[in-house]
Design a protein around this motif. Structure first.
Motif, PDB file in Angstrom:
ATOM      1  N   THR A   1      -2.219  49.824  16.012  1.00  0.00           N
ATOM      2  CA  THR A   1      -1.935  48.647  16.844  1.00  0.00           C
ATOM      3  C   THR A   1      -0.772  48.852  17.805  1.00  0.00           C
ATOM      4  O   THR A   1      -0.435  47.929  18.555  1.00  0.00           O
ATOM      5  N   LEU A   2      -0.162  50.029  17.781  1.00  0.00           N
ATOM      6  CA  LEU A   2       0.996  50.287  18.647  1.00  0.00           C
ATOM      7  C   LEU A   2       0.569  51.057  19.885  1.00  0.00           C
ATOM      8  O   LEU A   2      -0.182  52.028  19.808  1.00  0.00           O
ATOM      9  N   LEU A  29      12.217  51.177  12.630  1.00  0.00           N
ATOM     10  CA  LEU A  29      11.368  52.363  12.556  1.00  0.00           C
ATOM     11  C   LEU A  29      10.254  52.171  11.541  1.00  0.00           C
ATOM     12  O   LEU A  29       9.099  52.561  11.785  1.00  0.00           O
ATOM     13  N   THR A  30      10.560  51.575  10.396  1.00  0.00           N
ATOM     14  CA  THR A  30       9.534  51.316   9.387  1.00  0.00           C
ATOM     15  C   THR A  30       8.412  50.459   9.960  1.00  0.00           C
ATOM     16  O   THR A  30       7.221  50.746   9.773  1.00  0.00           O
ATOM     17  N   THR A  31       8.781  49.403  10.687  1.00  0.00           N
ATOM     18  CA  THR A  31       7.782  48.515  11.279  1.00  0.00           C
ATOM     19  C   THR A  31       6.962  49.232  12.339  1.00  0.00           C
ATOM     20  O   THR A  31       5.726  49.092  12.395  1.00  0.00           O
ATOM     21  N   ARG A  32       7.636  50.010  13.171  1.00  0.00           N
ATOM     22  CA  ARG A  32       6.933  50.713  14.245  1.00  0.00           C
ATOM     23  C   ARG A  32       5.982  51.782  13.697  1.00  0.00           C
ATOM     24  O   ARG A  32       4.860  51.956  14.186  1.00  0.00           O
ATOM     25  N   LEU A  33       6.399  52.502  12.676  1.00  0.00           N
ATOM     26  CA  LEU A  33       5.532  53.527  12.095  1.00  0.00           C
ATOM     27  C   LEU A  33       4.326  52.906  11.408  1.00  0.00           C
ATOM     28  O   LEU A  33       3.218  53.471  11.446  1.00  0.00           O
ATOM     29  N   LEU A  49       6.923  49.537  24.751  1.00  0.00           N
ATOM     30  CA  LEU A  49       6.181  49.479  23.501  1.00  0.00           C
ATOM     31  C   LEU A  49       5.469  48.143  23.402  1.00  0.00           C
ATOM     32  O   LEU A  49       6.035  47.096  23.735  1.00  0.00           O
ATOM     33  N   THR A  50       4.215  48.186  22.957  1.00  0.00           N
ATOM     34  CA  THR A  50       3.412  46.978  22.781  1.00  0.00           C
ATOM     35  C   THR A  50       2.845  46.985  21.360  1.00  0.00           C
ATOM     36  O   THR A  50       2.195  47.951  20.967  1.00  0.00           O
ATOM     37  N   PRO A  51       3.132  45.930  20.582  1.00  0.00           N
ATOM     38  CA  PRO A  51       3.878  44.709  20.931  1.00  0.00           C
ATOM     39  C   PRO A  51       5.368  44.983  21.088  1.00  0.00           C
ATOM     40  O   PRO A  51       5.892  45.946  20.524  1.00  0.00           O
ATOM     41  N   ALA A  52       6.017  44.138  21.857  1.00  0.00           N
ATOM     42  CA  ALA A  52       7.440  44.310  22.129  1.00  0.00           C
ATOM     43  C   ALA A  52       8.274  43.872  20.931  1.00  0.00           C
ATOM     44  O   ALA A  52       7.821  43.129  20.055  1.00  0.00           O
ATOM     45  N   ASP A  53       9.526  44.354  20.905  1.00  0.00           N
ATOM     46  CA  ASP A  53      10.476  44.007  19.850  1.00  0.00           C
ATOM     47  C   ASP A  53      11.844  43.871  20.512  1.00  0.00           C
ATOM     48  O   ASP A  53      12.163  44.626  21.438  1.00  0.00           O
TER      49      ASP A  53
END
Length: 306
Positions: free
Chosen positions: A284-285, A273-277, A187-191
Motif C-alpha cells: 500500500t506504500l 519506520l515500523t509503520t512504513r515497512l 510518500l503515499t499515504p502521507a505522514d
C-alpha cells in the motif's frame, strides 16, 4: 524496530567513505566501501527506469562530429557497471568504455558484466582504472568522447565538482551525470514525519562539505561558467509494490541517516519506520524519490553554440 546503522545507498555514510571514483586516502589503508554491491544490484532496475532518455537525443549528435575510432566513454564511480549496461546499448557505433572506481572487486564485476554491442551492433570494449575525482585532469580525459557517472555528484564537494568540470572543459568532452538526489521525497499515504525525516536526511547528506541535494545547482553553475550548455532533466524513482525490496532497503537507510543526524528523532523514527515497512510489505506504500540528470555539452571549438 531499531534504526541502528545506516544502510549504504540511501545517503553518504561519513566523509569520503566510498564515493565510487575516490581512491584510498591517507596512510591508514583503504576505507570501507560506501555502497555494497548488493545495494547497487538492488537499485539497478529503478535507476534504469528513472534515467532521462530525453537527454540522449542531444548527446547522440556529438559522435557525428568525430571521425574514425570508437566513442570513448569514461564512467566515473562505475560501481557494478550499471550505467554502461544502460547507456552503451543506446548509443550507436563502436565504443570503448574506461571504467573508474576505487574498489577493484567492483571493477572486475563491472568489466565482466559490461555489454558487448552498441545500439547498431557495433563492438563495445572495456578497460578499468582506479582513480580519484579530486585528481581528475584534462590529461586523464585525453581522447574522451563522453564522461558519465551515476549517483556521484551528490557525494562530492564543491571543489571536486569544479575539478570535474575543469577536466571536462579542458578535454572538450560532454558529461552525462545521472541520478543526483534533489532533496525531495513523496510518500503515499502521507505522514506528518515525512518532512521531518526528509530535512534531517538532507542535512546528513550535507555533512563534512558534501553537496547532497545542492549538487545539481553547483554542477550547473560550474559547467556553465566553463562555457558549456547545461541541460537538467528530472529522473525520479517511482517505487510501488513491485519494488518492495528496494523500497524497504531505501527506507531503512533514509530513516537511519536522519536519526544519525538528529538522534532525538530515534523514538518517533522507530515507530515511523515500523509503520512504513508494514505498508511496504502490504503493497500500500508508494514512494517517489526525486533525482535530476544533467547533460553538459561543451562549447564547440571555434566558439559556436554548444
Amino acid at each position: 524496530m531499531a534504526v541502528d546503522g545506516v544502510v549504504a545507498g540511501a545517503g553518504p555514510v561519513g566523509r569520503s567513505a566510498d564515493r565510487g571514483v575516490v581512491g584510498p586516502r591517507g596512510a591508514g589503508g583503504e576505507e570501507p566501501p560506501r555502497y555494497a554491491p548488493e545495494w547497487l544490484r538492488l537499485r539497478e532496475g529503478a535507476d534504469a527506469a528513472a534515467r532521462a532518455r530525453e537527454l540522449l537525443g542531444p548527446l547522440r549528435i556529438r559522435p557525428a562530429d568525430r571521425t574514425g575510432g570508437p566513442l570513448v566513454v569514461h564512467d566515473l564511480g562505475c560501481g557494478t557497471g550499471s550505467m554502461g549496461r544502460w547507456l552503451a546499448p543506446r548509443l550507436p557505433g563502436a565504443q570503448h568504455w574506461i571504467l573508474h572506481d576505487r574498489d577493484p572487486g567492483l571493477l572486475r564485476f563491472a568489466a565482466m558484466a559490461a555489454p558487448r554491442a552498441a545500439a547498431d551492433g557495433g563492438p563495445v570494449t572495456v578497460e578499468t582504472r582506479r582513480g580519484d575525482v579530486a585528481r581528475l585532469t584534462p590529461e586523464v580525459l585525453t581522447g574522451a568522447s563522453l564522461v558519465t557517472a551515476s549517483a556521484l555528484l551528490d557525494v562530492l564537494t564543491r571543489a571536486e565538482v569544479e575539478t570535474l568540470a575543469d577536466a571536462c572543459a579542458g578535454a572538450g568532452c560532454p558529461a552525462l551525470l545521472t541520478l543526483s538526489v534533489a532533496g525531495r521525497v513523496e510518500l503515499t499515504p502521507a505522514d506528518p514525519l515525512d518532512t521531518v525525516i526528509t530535512e534531517a536526511f538532507n542535512a546528513h547528506q550535507r555533512r563534512a562539505g558534501l553537496l547532497g541535494p545542492d549538487a545539481v545547482t553547483v554542477a550547473r553553475e560550474a559547467f556553465a561558467e566553463r562555457g558549456a550548455t547545461v541541460r537538467p532533466h528530472p529522473s525520479p524513482w517511482r517505487l510501488g509494490p513491485e519494488e518492495a525490496a528496494l523500497t524497504g532497503q531505501w527506507l531503512r537507510g533514509w530513516v537511519g541517516a536522519a536519526v544519525e543526524q538528529r538522534p532525538e528523532l530515534r523514538g518517533p523514527a522507530e515507530r515511523y519506520l515500523t509503520t512504513r515497512l508494514a505498508a511496504c510489505a502490504a503493497g500500500t506504500l508508494r514512494v517517489t524519490v526525486h533525482h535530476t540528470d544533467l547533460l553538459a555539452l561543451p562549447r564547440p571549438k571555434g566558439g559556436g553554440p554548444a
